[in-house]
Write a protein that holds these residues in place. Sequence first.
Motif, short mmCIF file in Angstrom:
data_model
loop_
_atom_site.label_atom_id
_atom_site.label_comp_id
_atom_site.label_asym_id
_atom_site.label_seq_id
_atom_site.Cartn_x
_atom_site.Cartn_y
_atom_site.Cartn_z
N LYS A 51 0.82 -1.22 0.00
CA LYS A 51 0.00 0.00 0.00
C LYS A 51 0.85 1.26 0.00
N THR A 74 0.66 4.14 -2.77
CA THR A 74 0.26 5.50 -2.38
C THR A 74 1.32 6.52 -2.77
N HIS A 75 2.59 6.23 -2.52
CA HIS A 75 3.66 7.20 -2.73
C HIS A 75 4.37 7.01 -4.06
#
Length: 633
Positions: free
Chosen positions: A92, A96-97
Amino acid sequence: EPEKPTFEEIVRNFRKNVISVTPKRDTDMIELKVKAYSPSEASFVANTWVDAYRDLNINESRGEISEVVKFLDEKLKDVKKKLTASEDTLRKYKETHQVVELTAETQQLIKQLAQFESLYQEARTDLQANEKRLAYLKAQLSENQRALVDKAAGLSSPAILELQKQMAQLIGDKAAYEAQLKGMGLYAKNDQKLMGMEQRLAGLKKKILEETKKMVAGGITSLNPMQTSETLIDNILQIETENKSLKAKTNVLRRIVMKYSRELNSLPEKSQKLARLEREATVDNNIYMMMRQKYEENRIVEAGKIGSVRVVDYAVPPQYPIKPKKKMNLILGIMVGLGLGIGLTFLREYLDTSLKSMEDVEREGFTVLGSIPIIAPQGRNNHSNKRNGEIKRIESRLVTHFDPKSPISEAYRTLRTNIQYTKVDKSIKSLLVTSAGPAEGKSTSVANLAITFAQMGTKTLLVDADLRCPVLHAIFDLPRQGGLTNVLVQKLSLVEAIKPTRIENLSVLTSGTLPPNPSELLSSNAMEKVLEEMEKDFDMVLFDSPPLIAVTDAAVLATKLDGVVLVIKSGATGRDALLRSRTLLQNVDARLFGIIVNGININNMYGSYYYYYHHYYYGDGKHRKRKGYRELV
């Protein structure tokens, strides 16, 4: 009265003569057999023995391993949940980044940190598993024994303290050296220095255990020794010693992990977050794989110890006795007899170096001029009161004269043709027929060969140059005196010595008086002059000589003639004898035209062709009356 056997003797005899245990090949099963005088007794004893063995195995196989398996199973579930969570968090975070990977240096740092943290967790897991084993083993001891063991675990002495200090220092040095190697990418289990440290560490553990045993020896003696399990206490002391080593190892590894963690904390915040997640996922995965392996290993051990005996098939009363097995003994006797006969046949064939066929001779590099089948003796008794058995046998084999239409006569004519064409640039005037050893058929062959030359109209002279054991004079019913030796010493002229035969175009020069020095006579200048005169008066001169290997006469005579024909006997002449004969002829620069293979079995010689040939000639003329030697004249 005879002395009754003791119980131990009865048991020993029972095991030796009644019970037999056999492991089944490539399986983990054993087979129990019992011999008895009745079927029911045999099955009863076998089943009782099996049940007793199974019960004993169940009682002895249970141990502390089950506690370890339970502990690892619980830990494995927790680690698996943790691994799933850390992998999900890492995935995750990357999504996300939008982060894919770290720098090479950061990845190397994470790899090293993960390796040492995995080693740290592995040491902790081993330590916790040992604690479970200790708890199980101590539960089997009495209260006094547990107190003694707990006291022994806390006992110490200057010697033990010094050994423990050395062990901790060595574990630290080993961990530091491993960290150095892994940082350089040079780590290997077979590193000489690491192997030396492992050996020293094992030696220190052994010394600590021995010192601990010495300290508790007095305490064990003070207790009731009959109630003390020496093996159990030894196992407990070994685990306690191992735990001390594991505690020292975890302390060293924890310091190394903290060092790498500090380096990880010095990274930028974004990289640090990803590095931590990468580290947690890698460490959790390594720990899971390690614990999974240990769990499976301990389960295998548990399966091998707890309830490892299972009765596959109980014994039933047999219908037939096991011995004697009459049919089996008969079959085995037949098989052994056949096998022994076949083996002896192959052994005899392997040890037999004799030459049996033309192919055998050709494989040795020789030219085969002809093959002569076995000559069956002709039934002639005209002169049985004048000749010995050997002379009668040779005389009866002049088959080219007695039966010119036989396949054997045809074989001699084929031989004659092959000899004529061995030297196409120059006609052959003189020829030596010899053999490697005695009784190989050279005299028979040269006599029949001379007859075939005479039959084609060639003026032929047959010379008996065997001045040691001459036989040609007896074959042709001629006097031996007044022959070759008399000519060589100038007692007679060649014309006077030559004796005509009752066969047209064939004359014979017998050996004459047997001299004491045959080879000197044959190598003399007089022999060369006589040979020139023979070749002048005759179209073909054939010489019969002694065997080549036995004496030097044949080699001496071979140098003066146009060529040599060597006679061998099928199944009698050895390979070494043939090769030796060729060497002797090569040493004197004699020309070997080829080989005559004598005495070949007519049914094995090119199969049906010779069988048909033999049947054709002998079948049509089997009622034809054959005339004797004198009757033909």
